[in-house]
Design a protein around this motif. Structure first.
Motif, mmCIF file in Angstrom:
data_model
loop_
_atom_site.group_PDB
_atom_site.id
_atom_site.type_symbol
_atom_site.label_atom_id
_atom_site.label_comp_id
_atom_site.label_asym_id
_atom_site.label_seq_id
_atom_site.Cartn_x
_atom_site.Cartn_y
_atom_site.Cartn_z
ATOM 1 N N VAL A 69 27.934 22.648 34.316
ATOM 2 C CA VAL A 69 27.903 22.928 35.759
ATOM 3 C C VAL A 69 28.601 24.263 36.060
ATOM 4 C CG1 VAL A 69 28.713 22.144 38.020
ATOM 5 C CG2 VAL A 69 27.686 20.512 36.433
ATOM 6 N N ARG A 70 29.740 24.500 35.436
ATOM 7 C CA ARG A 70 30.477 25.746 35.685
ATOM 8 C C ARG A 70 29.715 26.978 35.206
ATOM 9 N NH1 ARG A 70 34.749 26.071 32.645
ATOM 10 N NH2 ARG A 70 34.761 24.016 31.718
ATOM 11 N N ASN A 71 28.852 26.811 34.220
ATOM 12 C CA ASN A 71 28.132 27.954 33.653
ATOM 13 C C ASN A 71 26.685 28.072 34.117
ATOM 14 O OD1 ASN A 71 30.117 29.251 31.851
ATOM 15 N ND2 ASN A 71 30.174 27.218 30.948
ATOM 16 N N LEU A 72 26.328 27.386 35.175
ATOM 17 C CA LEU A 72 24.968 27.533 35.704
ATOM 18 C C LEU A 72 24.759 28.987 36.121
ATOM 19 C CD1 LEU A 72 24.695 24.291 37.857
ATOM 20 C CD2 LEU A 72 23.416 24.812 35.762
ATOM 21 N N ALA A 73 23.645 29.556 35.697
ATOM 22 C CA ALA A 73 23.398 30.975 35.930
ATOM 23 C C ALA A 73 22.935 31.275 37.359
ATOM 24 C CB ALA A 73 22.345 31.486 34.942
ATOM 25 N N ARG A 74 22.151 30.404 37.932
ATOM 26 C CA ARG A 74 21.570 30.691 39.248
ATOM 27 C C ARG A 74 22.477 30.197 40.379
ATOM 28 N NH1 ARG A 74 15.452 29.071 39.587
ATOM 29 N NH2 ARG A 74 16.483 27.222 40.394
ATOM 30 N N GLU A 75 22.701 31.076 41.342
ATOM 31 C CA GLU A 75 23.544 30.754 42.491
ATOM 32 C C GLU A 75 23.051 29.511 43.213
ATOM 33 O OE1 GLU A 75 26.495 30.834 45.322
ATOM 34 O OE2 GLU A 75 26.381 31.969 43.449
ATOM 35 N N GLN A 76 21.750 29.390 43.413
ATOM 36 C CA GLN A 76 21.201 28.230 44.124
ATOM 37 C C GLN A 76 21.464 26.939 43.355
ATOM 38 O OE1 GLN A 76 17.298 29.973 44.109
ATOM 39 N NE2 GLN A 76 16.451 28.288 42.946
ATOM 40 N N ASP A 77 21.506 27.002 42.042
ATOM 41 C CA ASP A 77 21.829 25.819 41.245
ATOM 42 C C ASP A 77 23.306 25.464 41.391
ATOM 43 O OD1 ASP A 77 19.202 25.766 40.407
ATOM 44 O OD2 ASP A 77 19.615 26.712 38.472
ATOM 45 N N ARG A 78 24.179 26.481 41.376
ATOM 46 C CA ARG A 78 25.610 26.229 41.532
ATOM 47 C C ARG A 78 25.912 25.616 42.898
ATOM 48 N NH1 ARG A 78 25.812 31.255 39.051
ATOM 49 N NH2 ARG A 78 26.323 32.300 41.005
ATOM 50 N N LYS A 79 25.214 26.071 43.931
ATOM 51 C CA LYS A 79 25.427 25.536 45.280
ATOM 52 C C LYS A 79 25.135 24.036 45.341
ATOM 53 C CE LYS A 79 24.633 29.651 48.080
ATOM 54 N NZ LYS A 79 23.737 30.282 49.059
ATOM 55 N N ALA A 80 24.179 23.576 44.547
ATOM 56 C CA ALA A 80 23.828 22.152 44.549
ATOM 57 C C ALA A 80 24.993 21.290 44.069
ATOM 58 C CB ALA A 80 22.594 21.906 43.676
ATOM 59 N N PHE A 81 25.930 21.889 43.336
ATOM 60 C CA PHE A 81 27.064 21.134 42.789
ATOM 61 C C PHE A 81 28.385 21.486 43.478
ATOM 62 C CE2 PHE A 81 23.890 20.991 39.457
ATOM 63 C CZ PHE A 81 23.973 19.689 39.035
ATOM 64 N N ALA A 82 28.316 22.203 44.590
ATOM 65 C CA ALA A 82 29.527 22.689 45.258
ATOM 66 C C ALA A 82 30.494 21.567 45.623
ATOM 67 C CB ALA A 82 29.154 23.501 46.497
ATOM 68 N N ASP A 83 30.010 20.482 46.192
ATOM 69 C CA ASP A 83 30.914 19.397 46.611
ATOM 70 C C ASP A 83 30.698 18.142 45.776
ATOM 71 O OD1 ASP A 83 28.417 18.775 47.540
ATOM 72 O OD2 ASP A 83 29.037 18.269 49.571
ATOM 73 N N TRP A 84 30.265 18.333 44.564
ATOM 74 C CA TRP A 84 29.937 17.220 43.667
ATOM 75 C C TRP A 84 31.167 16.792 42.886
ATOM 76 C CZ3 TRP A 84 28.738 17.311 38.085
ATOM 77 C CH2 TRP A 84 28.125 16.124 37.638
ATOM 78 N N ASP A 85 31.407 15.494 42.844
ATOM 79 C CA ASP A 85 32.483 14.948 42.011
ATOM 80 C C ASP A 85 31.880 14.522 40.684
ATOM 81 O OD1 ASP A 85 34.516 15.254 43.898
ATOM 82 O OD2 ASP A 85 33.969 13.373 44.879
#
Length: 100
Positions: A69-85
């Protein structure tokens, strides 16, 4: 009707049959590509679910999931995990990284 008109008519019919066959072939290719994409998506969902389940039981898998999750390359993919536990294993004696 002379033989030239008949030949053009025959040529037109052959071209029409060719165009129809080509369209059928493209439709088959499109259906196969759709089937393959759906199968690929299903596999990803299954593997993702298996990884999440494993991460709840295994700290190594939890760490791997966190790294992914920390190394996802695409910004839109990282946003999907922003508030994910992220799942994390409950301490247990069966976890090799938990001191006994």
């Amino acid at each position: 009707m002379d033989s030239r008109d008949m030949a053009e008519t025959e040529l037109e019919r052959a071209e029409k049959r060719y165009a129809q066959a080509k369209a059928r072939l493209q439709a088959l290719k499109n259906r196969e590509a759709t089937r393959q994409r759906k199968l690929d998506t299903r596999r990803k969902v299954i593997l993702g679910g298996a990884l999440l389940d494993l991460a709840e039981r295994d700290s190594g898998a939890a760490a791997m999931l966190d790294r992914l999750v920390r190394n996802l390359a695409r910004e839109q993919d990282r946003k999907a995990f922003a508030d994910w536990d992220a799942p994390s294993p409950a301490p247990s004696s069966s976890d090799p990284e938990t001191p006994s």
